[in-house]
Design an enzyme around this catalytic site. Structure first.
Site, PDB file in Angstrom:
ATOM      1  N   ASP A  56       0.881  -1.302   0.009  1.00  0.00           N
ATOM      2  CA  ASP A  56       0.028   0.025  -0.037  1.00  0.00           C
ATOM      3  C   ASP A  56       0.954   1.254  -0.099  1.00  0.00           C
ATOM      4  O   ASP A  56       0.356   2.436   0.146  1.00  0.00           O
ATOM      5  CB  ASP A  56      -1.032  -0.071   1.194  1.00  0.00           C
ATOM      6  CG  ASP A  56      -0.145   0.100   2.366  1.00  0.00           C
ATOM      7  OD1 ASP A  56       0.859   0.068   2.578  1.00  0.00           O
ATOM      8  OD2 ASP A  56      -0.969   0.167   3.576  1.00  0.00           O
ATOM      9  N   GLU A 127      -1.172  -5.351   8.701  1.00  0.00           N
ATOM     10  CA  GLU A 127      -0.203  -4.847   9.648  1.00  0.00           C
ATOM     11  C   GLU A 127      -0.872  -5.188  11.241  1.00  0.00           C
ATOM     12  O   GLU A 127      -2.051  -5.134  11.500  1.00  0.00           O
ATOM     13  CB  GLU A 127      -0.142  -3.462   9.519  1.00  0.00           C
ATOM     14  CG  GLU A 127       0.568  -3.066   8.162  1.00  0.00           C
ATOM     15  CD  GLU A 127       0.701  -1.414   8.142  1.00  0.00           C
ATOM     16  OE1 GLU A 127       0.192  -0.700   9.028  1.00  0.00           O
ATOM     17  OE2 GLU A 127       0.867  -1.130   6.806  1.00  0.00           O
ATOM     18  N   GLU A 194       9.447  -3.897  10.228  1.00  0.00           N
ATOM     19  CA  GLU A 194      10.173  -2.829   9.501  1.00  0.00           C
ATOM     20  C   GLU A 194      10.543  -1.815  10.787  1.00  0.00           C
ATOM     21  O   GLU A 194       9.766  -1.492  11.758  1.00  0.00           O
ATOM     22  CB  GLU A 194       8.770  -2.028   8.965  1.00  0.00           C
ATOM     23  CG  GLU A 194       9.095  -0.735   8.668  1.00  0.00           C
ATOM     24  CD  GLU A 194       8.198  -0.463   7.245  1.00  0.00           C
ATOM     25  OE1 GLU A 194       7.168  -0.894   7.081  1.00  0.00           O
ATOM     26  OE2 GLU A 194       8.220   0.921   6.994  1.00  0.00           O
TER      27      GLU A 194
HETATM   28  O1  KIV Z   1       3.518  -1.184   1.477  1.00  0.00           O
HETATM   29  C1  KIV Z   1       4.656  -1.606   1.555  1.00  0.00           C
HETATM   30  O2  KIV Z   1       5.280  -1.337   0.595  1.00  0.00           O
HETATM   31  C2  KIV Z   1       5.174  -2.276   2.631  1.00  0.00           C
HETATM   32  C3  KIV Z   1       6.664  -2.568   2.823  1.00  0.00           C
HETATM   33  C4  KIV Z   1       7.503  -1.235   3.094  1.00  0.00           C
HETATM   34  C5  KIV Z   1       7.139  -3.786   3.560  1.00  0.00           C
HETATM   35  O3  KIV Z   1       4.460  -2.622   3.687  1.00  0.00           O
END
Ligand code: KIV
Length: 292
Positions: A56, A127, A194
């Protein structure tokens, strides 16, 4: 010279969640990058990158939003479909957008299913830690592989008070480890870590049976992911400290656009080789007809 690796029967095999598990057992690092369109997916697939995340992050690096919160299911499915047309080999993971899984477990399962049924993805990512246990169990229970995401989870940017590294106190580190173990127990096949301290990420990776994929989490993770626009220097707003920039495409794009504009203004483009010709006799005939 082409840099595409030579196909071998094993290299050509589709990467699955089981390949992720095997790579962890064999201590083979897992490579993952983001893509949001067909040509990028094709190039990543040809480079044999293990996994493509339709993140996202799309909201920021492609759609120009301030953060990831405005991204919708419709946005995600549209871009996932384009990526799925370009990749055959990589494990494709669709990122569940804000509010597509936080409100209601049944909605979350339905939305997760759409990534596989309508957009050609192999798995979804969402998440959060312990607060997502019921949702993850339900999605996995529906036969949909789930990748977890802990640490700096961008959809909680307002709760964190900005894009801040996480897990930096003993208590926060303990909570992160507990969350990682919970996600594994709930059925996640892998977890993104992250912006967490490298030694914490390494310890979590050692304690888990499932692979961790780090971004800003050091070399002790089982794999690495970056936002492709950061790696290519295509996102001009900022580059996080943990990014290794392999190219500066934004600069190249600006140079190319300036050159094109100058060529148009000086009439150097189009040249003879860029134009369509007509047989001379047809042209003469046309001129006779047009004046008749
Ligand atoms: O949205 C994204 O690109 C992510 C990555 C940074 C892991 O969640």
């Amino acid at each position: 010279m082409s840099t595409t690796p030579v196909d071998s029967p094993t290299e050509r095999r589709k990467i699955t969640t089981r390949s992720f598990a095997r790579k962890k057992q064999r201590r083979e690092p897992i490579s993952m990058l983001t893509a949001y369109d067909y040509p990028t997916a094709l190039a990543l697939d040809r480079a044999r990158v293990d996994s493509i995340l339709v993140g996202d992050s799309l909201g920021m690096v492609v759609l120009g939003y301030e953060n990831t919160l405005p991204v919708t299911m419709a946005d995600m499915l549209h871009h996932c479909r384009a990526v799925a047309r370009g990749a055959r080999y990589a494990l494709m993971i669709g990122d569940m957008p804000f509010m597509s899984y936080q409100v209601d477990v049944n909605d979350a399962v339905r939305n997760a299913g759409r990534f596989l049924q309508e957009a050609g993805m192999d798995a979804v990512k969402l998440e959060g830690g312990r607060e997502r246990e019921a949702v993850i169990r339900a999605i996995v229970g529906a036969g949909i592989p789930v990748m977890g995401h802990l640490g700096l989870t961008p959809q909680s940017v307002h709760q964190f008070g900005g894009m801040r590294a996480q897990g930096r106190s003993a208590a926060a580190a303990q909570r992160l480890l507990e969350d990682a173990l919970m996600l594994q127990d709930a059925g996640c096949f892998s977890i993104v870590l992250e912006s967490v301290p490298a030694r914490l990420a390494e310890l979590i990776s050692q304690r888990l049976e499932i692979p961790t994929i780090g971004i800003g989490a050091g070399a002790g993770c089982d794999g690495q992911v970056l936002v492709t626009h950061d790696l290519l220097g295509l996102f001009e707003r900022f580059t996080p400290r943990f990014v290794k920039q392999y190219a500066n495409f934004y600069e190249q794009m600006e140079t190319a656009f300036n050159a094109y504009k100058a060529d148009v203004e000086t009439r150097s483009f189009p040249a003879q080789e860029h134009t369509v010709e007509m047989p001379e006799d047809e042209w003469v005939q046309f001129l006779e007809d047009v004046d008749a």
